[in-house]
Design a protein around this motif. Structure first.
Motif, PDB file in Angstrom:
ATOM      1  N   MET A  17       0.825  -1.207   0.000  1.00  0.00           N
ATOM      2  CA  MET A  17       0.000   0.000   0.000  1.00  0.00           C
ATOM      3  C   MET A  17       0.858   1.255   0.000  1.00  0.00           C
ATOM      4  SD  MET A  17      -2.985  -1.204   2.668  1.00  0.00           S
ATOM      5  CE  MET A  17      -3.700   0.428   2.783  1.00  0.00           C
ATOM      6  N   GLN A  18       2.097   1.143   0.488  1.00  0.00           N
ATOM      7  CA  GLN A  18       2.967   2.324   0.509  1.00  0.00           C
ATOM      8  C   GLN A  18       3.364   2.781  -0.891  1.00  0.00           C
ATOM      9  OE1 GLN A  18       6.738   1.464   2.417  1.00  0.00           O
ATOM     10  NE2 GLN A  18       6.681  -0.637   1.673  1.00  0.00           N
ATOM     11  N   ASN A  19       3.100   1.954  -1.898  1.00  0.00           N
ATOM     12  CA  ASN A  19       3.381   2.332  -3.281  1.00  0.00           C
ATOM     13  C   ASN A  19       2.228   3.082  -3.940  1.00  0.00           C
ATOM     14  OD1 ASN A  19       5.925   1.010  -3.196  1.00  0.00           O
ATOM     15  ND2 ASN A  19       4.938  -0.960  -3.645  1.00  0.00           N
ATOM     16  N   LEU A  20       1.120   3.226  -3.202  1.00  0.00           N
ATOM     17  CA  LEU A  20      -0.016   3.954  -3.756  1.00  0.00           C
ATOM     18  C   LEU A  20       0.291   5.449  -3.791  1.00  0.00           C
ATOM     19  CD1 LEU A  20      -2.961   2.160  -1.890  1.00  0.00           C
ATOM     20  CD2 LEU A  20      -2.243   1.829  -4.267  1.00  0.00           C
ATOM     21  N   PRO A  21      -0.312   6.178  -4.717  1.00  0.00           N
ATOM     22  CA  PRO A  21      -0.082   7.635  -4.785  1.00  0.00           C
ATOM     23  C   PRO A  21      -0.458   8.330  -3.480  1.00  0.00           C
ATOM     24  CG  PRO A  21      -1.223   6.850  -6.755  1.00  0.00           C
ATOM     25  CD  PRO A  21      -1.211   5.706  -5.794  1.00  0.00           C
ATOM     26  N   GLY A  22       0.403   9.189  -3.012  1.00  0.00           N
ATOM     27  CA  GLY A  22       0.131   9.963  -1.806  1.00  0.00           C
ATOM     28  C   GLY A  22       0.349   9.238  -0.507  1.00  0.00           C
ATOM     29  N   VAL A  23       0.823   7.989  -0.553  1.00  0.00           N
ATOM     30  CA  VAL A  23       1.046   7.209   0.662  1.00  0.00           C
ATOM     31  C   VAL A  23       2.541   7.108   0.926  1.00  0.00           C
ATOM     32  CG1 VAL A  23       0.759   4.974   1.792  1.00  0.00           C
ATOM     33  CG2 VAL A  23      -1.058   5.866   0.321  1.00  0.00           C
ATOM     34  N   ARG A  24       2.964   7.501   2.125  1.00  0.00           N
ATOM     35  CA  ARG A  24       4.362   7.391   2.527  1.00  0.00           C
ATOM     36  C   ARG A  24       4.494   6.267   3.549  1.00  0.00           C
ATOM     37  NH1 ARG A  24       6.433  12.600   4.958  1.00  0.00           N
ATOM     38  NH2 ARG A  24       8.427  11.473   4.771  1.00  0.00           N
ATOM     39  N   GLY A  25       5.394   5.335   3.282  1.00  0.00           N
ATOM     40  CA  GLY A  25       5.568   4.197   4.176  1.00  0.00           C
ATOM     41  C   GLY A  25       5.936   4.598   5.590  1.00  0.00           C
ATOM     42  N   VAL A  26       6.658   5.713   5.746  1.00  0.00           N
ATOM     43  CA  VAL A  26       7.077   6.138   7.082  1.00  0.00           C
ATOM     44  C   VAL A  26       5.907   6.634   7.922  1.00  0.00           C
ATOM     45  CG1 VAL A  26       9.434   6.696   6.382  1.00  0.00           C
ATOM     46  CG2 VAL A  26       7.642   8.441   6.193  1.00  0.00           C
ATOM     47  N   GLU A  27       4.749   6.840   7.309  1.00  0.00           N
ATOM     48  CA  GLU A  27       3.574   7.286   8.052  1.00  0.00           C
ATOM     49  C   GLU A  27       2.628   6.139   8.388  1.00  0.00           C
ATOM     50  OE1 GLU A  27       1.774  10.291   5.661  1.00  0.00           O
ATOM     51  OE2 GLU A  27       3.362  11.770   6.001  1.00  0.00           O
ATOM     52  N   MET A  28       2.927   4.945   7.885  1.00  0.00           N
ATOM     53  CA  MET A  28       2.070   3.797   8.173  1.00  0.00           C
ATOM     54  C   MET A  28       2.378   3.264   9.575  1.00  0.00           C
ATOM     55  SD  MET A  28       2.251   1.925   4.441  1.00  0.00           S
ATOM     56  CE  MET A  28       1.082   0.623   4.863  1.00  0.00           C
ATOM     57  N   PRO A  29       1.390   2.680  10.253  1.00  0.00           N
ATOM     58  CA  PRO A  29       1.601   2.234  11.632  1.00  0.00           C
ATOM     59  C   PRO A  29       2.714   1.186  11.735  1.00  0.00           C
ATOM     60  CG  PRO A  29      -0.731   2.230  11.070  1.00  0.00           C
ATOM     61  CD  PRO A  29       0.010   2.460   9.798  1.00  0.00           C
ATOM     62  N   GLU A  30       3.615   1.394  12.667  1.00  0.00           N
ATOM     63  CA  GLU A  30       4.655   0.394  12.931  1.00  0.00           C
ATOM     64  C   GLU A  30       4.060  -0.840  13.596  1.00  0.00           C
ATOM     65  OE1 GLU A  30       8.552  -0.665  12.338  1.00  0.00           O
ATOM     66  OE2 GLU A  30       7.710   1.312  11.902  1.00  0.00           O
ATOM     67  N   SER A  31       2.916  -0.670  14.245  1.00  0.00           N
ATOM     68  CA  SER A  31       2.268  -1.792  14.931  1.00  0.00           C
ATOM     69  C   SER A  31       1.690  -2.811  13.970  1.00  0.00           C
ATOM     70  CB  SER A  31       1.154  -1.259  15.843  1.00  0.00           C
ATOM     71  OG  SER A  31       0.172  -0.552  15.098  1.00  0.00           O
ATOM     72  N   ARG A  32       1.722  -2.522  12.677  1.00  0.00           N
ATOM     73  CA  ARG A  32       1.117  -3.451  11.712  1.00  0.00           C
ATOM     74  C   ARG A  32       1.774  -4.824  11.759  1.00  0.00           C
ATOM     75  NH1 ARG A  32       4.336   0.082   8.729  1.00  0.00           N
ATOM     76  NH2 ARG A  32       5.744  -0.801   7.145  1.00  0.00           N
ATOM     77  N   TYR A  33       3.061  -4.876  12.045  1.00  0.00           N
ATOM     78  CA  TYR A  33       3.740  -6.166  12.091  1.00  0.00           C
ATOM     79  C   TYR A  33       3.200  -7.023  13.233  1.00  0.00           C
ATOM     80  CZ  TYR A  33       6.915  -3.651   9.010  1.00  0.00           C
ATOM     81  OH  TYR A  33       7.440  -2.906   7.973  1.00  0.00           O
ATOM     82  N   ALA A  34       2.962  -6.394  14.386  1.00  0.00           N
ATOM     83  CA  ALA A  34       2.394  -7.130  15.513  1.00  0.00           C
ATOM     84  C   ALA A  34       0.958  -7.560  15.205  1.00  0.00           C
ATOM     85  CB  ALA A  34       2.436  -6.273  16.773  1.00  0.00           C
ATOM     86  N   TYR A  35       0.184  -6.669  14.584  1.00  0.00           N
ATOM     87  CA  TYR A  35      -1.193  -7.001  14.209  1.00  0.00           C
ATOM     88  C   TYR A  35      -1.234  -8.268  13.359  1.00  0.00           C
ATOM     89  CZ  TYR A  35      -4.089  -2.954  15.570  1.00  0.00           C
ATOM     90  OH  TYR A  35      -4.836  -2.037  16.258  1.00  0.00           O
ATOM     91  N   PHE A  36      -0.450  -8.265  12.288  1.00  0.00           N
ATOM     92  CA  PHE A  36      -0.523  -9.377  11.344  1.00  0.00           C
ATOM     93  C   PHE A  36       0.075 -10.655  11.916  1.00  0.00           C
ATOM     94  CE2 PHE A  36      -0.806  -5.832   8.167  1.00  0.00           C
ATOM     95  CZ  PHE A  36      -2.071  -6.157   7.705  1.00  0.00           C
ATOM     96  N   THR A  37       1.101 -10.538  12.744  1.00  0.00           N
ATOM     97  CA  THR A  37       1.689 -11.736  13.350  1.00  0.00           C
ATOM     98  C   THR A  37       0.703 -12.402  14.297  1.00  0.00           C
ATOM     99  OG1 THR A  37       3.930 -10.814  13.191  1.00  0.00           O
ATOM    100  CG2 THR A  37       3.580 -12.596  14.776  1.00  0.00           C
ATOM    101  N   VAL A  38       0.084 -11.615  15.173  1.00  0.00           N
ATOM    102  CA  VAL A  38      -0.899 -12.158  16.114  1.00  0.00           C
ATOM    103  C   VAL A  38      -2.069 -12.793  15.361  1.00  0.00           C
ATOM    104  CG1 VAL A  38      -2.613 -11.523  17.853  1.00  0.00           C
ATOM    105  CG2 VAL A  38      -0.293 -10.618  18.006  1.00  0.00           C
ATOM    106  N   ALA A  39      -2.580 -12.095  14.345  1.00  0.00           N
ATOM    107  CA  ALA A  39      -3.714 -12.614  13.595  1.00  0.00           C
ATOM    108  C   ALA A  39      -3.360 -13.895  12.850  1.00  0.00           C
ATOM    109  CB  ALA A  39      -4.218 -11.563  12.610  1.00  0.00           C
ATOM    110  N   ALA A  40      -2.166 -13.957  12.249  1.00  0.00           N
ATOM    111  CA  ALA A  40      -1.756 -15.141  11.495  1.00  0.00           C
ATOM    112  C   ALA A  40      -1.610 -16.352  12.412  1.00  0.00           C
ATOM    113  CB  ALA A  40      -0.449 -14.875  10.765  1.00  0.00           C
ATOM    114  N   ILE A  41      -0.993 -16.166  13.571  1.00  0.00           N
ATOM    115  CA  ILE A  41      -0.819 -17.278  14.515  1.00  0.00           C
ATOM    116  C   ILE A  41      -2.174 -17.770  15.016  1.00  0.00           C
ATOM    117  CG2 ILE A  41       0.075 -17.903  16.789  1.00  0.00           C
ATOM    118  CD1 ILE A  41       2.426 -16.021  16.231  1.00  0.00           C
ATOM    119  N   SER A  42      -3.062 -16.836  15.336  1.00  0.00           N
ATOM    120  CA  SER A  42      -4.390 -17.216  15.833  1.00  0.00           C
ATOM    121  C   SER A  42      -5.197 -17.938  14.762  1.00  0.00           C
ATOM    122  CB  SER A  42      -5.146 -15.975  16.311  1.00  0.00           C
ATOM    123  OG  SER A  42      -4.455 -15.349  17.373  1.00  0.00           O
ATOM    124  N   LEU A  43      -5.111 -17.472  13.518  1.00  0.00           N
ATOM    125  CA  LEU A  43      -5.800 -18.168  12.427  1.00  0.00           C
ATOM    126  C   LEU A  43      -5.252 -19.569  12.244  1.00  0.00           C
ATOM    127  CD1 LEU A  43      -6.176 -15.406   9.666  1.00  0.00           C
ATOM    128  CD2 LEU A  43      -7.997 -16.438  11.036  1.00  0.00           C
TER     129      LEU A  43
END
Length: 224
Positions: A17-43
């Protein structure tokens, strides 16, 4: 394993998503890695349980209606769920409308939505899966297992890991730091109350609760 792979595939897709127009990767939540890891393990855990249940086969218990969602979830657990996802969505919208951190706001809302999908999927299965109880003891075990299955992915884990952003990465809007802390504290507090309520539930009736048919465990709460 398939559910885990799917979860991490969603993580990779989200990163693009950081490659979309107007989106800067440095502004995306750093917590996303924890979100996806927890969700993947639980699934992965959920898919493993689902696979084992399908291997059991058999028919649903006769003359048994599925339990009500309110009875399985309980008021405090449902409160934690609503605070996490409805409250979190309201917070993200407020960030988007009142600050310049719009990229953070809508990308955080996106990962919160993914958490809601994963959590809701597990909860719907927990409530609607077929019952296998035939007598008082096995019906009590079925209810106990449903109560424990709710905790495969506790909703409050998402507000807690969201604190990575205001406390460590500082990517969230500074004016919302205490709002996010309060949001996480409220979701966690209601989850703790739900867990404490579960701990006070009555013991199971006398019955056979193991694979050894000669073993009877009277008046003991079942903990697999």
């Amino acid at each position: 394993m398939g559910a885990v792979i799917f979860g991490f595939a969603v993580t990779i897709t989200y990163s693009y998503m950081q490659n979309l127009p107007g989106v800067r990767g440095v502004e995306m939540p750093e917590s996303r890695y924890a979100y996806f890891t927890v969700a993947a393990i639980s699934l992965g855990q959920w898919a493993s349980i689902l696979h084992r249940e399908r291997q059991l086969g058999g028919l649903p218990a006769p003359n048994r209606r599925p339990p009500s969602a309110a009875g399985v979830l309980g008021g405090w657990y449902l409160a934690s769920f609503l605070i996490t996802f409805v409250g979190g969505a309201a917070l993200a919208v407020a960030m988007y409308l009142t600050t310049s951190s719009r990229t953070f706001a809508w990308t955080w809302l996106a990962i919160l939505g993914w958490g809601a999908i994963c959590c809701t999927t597990i909860l719907v299965w927990t409530v609607r899966r077929r019952g296998r109880g035939e007598d008082a003891a096995s019906i009590a075990v079925d209810k106990e297992l449903r109560l424990q299955d709710r905790w495969l992915l506790p909703p409050a884990v998402f507000p807690v890991v969201s604190l990575i952003d205001p406390l460590f990465s500082h990517r969230s809007p500074p004016g919302f730091t205490w709002w996010m802390v309060g949001y996480a504290a409220l979701a966690a507090a209601t989850a703790v109350l739900a867990y404490r309520r579960d701990a006070r539930r009555p013991a199971l009736p006398p019955g056979i609760y193991g694979t050894d048919e000669t073993t009877s465990v009277p008046n003991q709460t079942y903990n697999p």
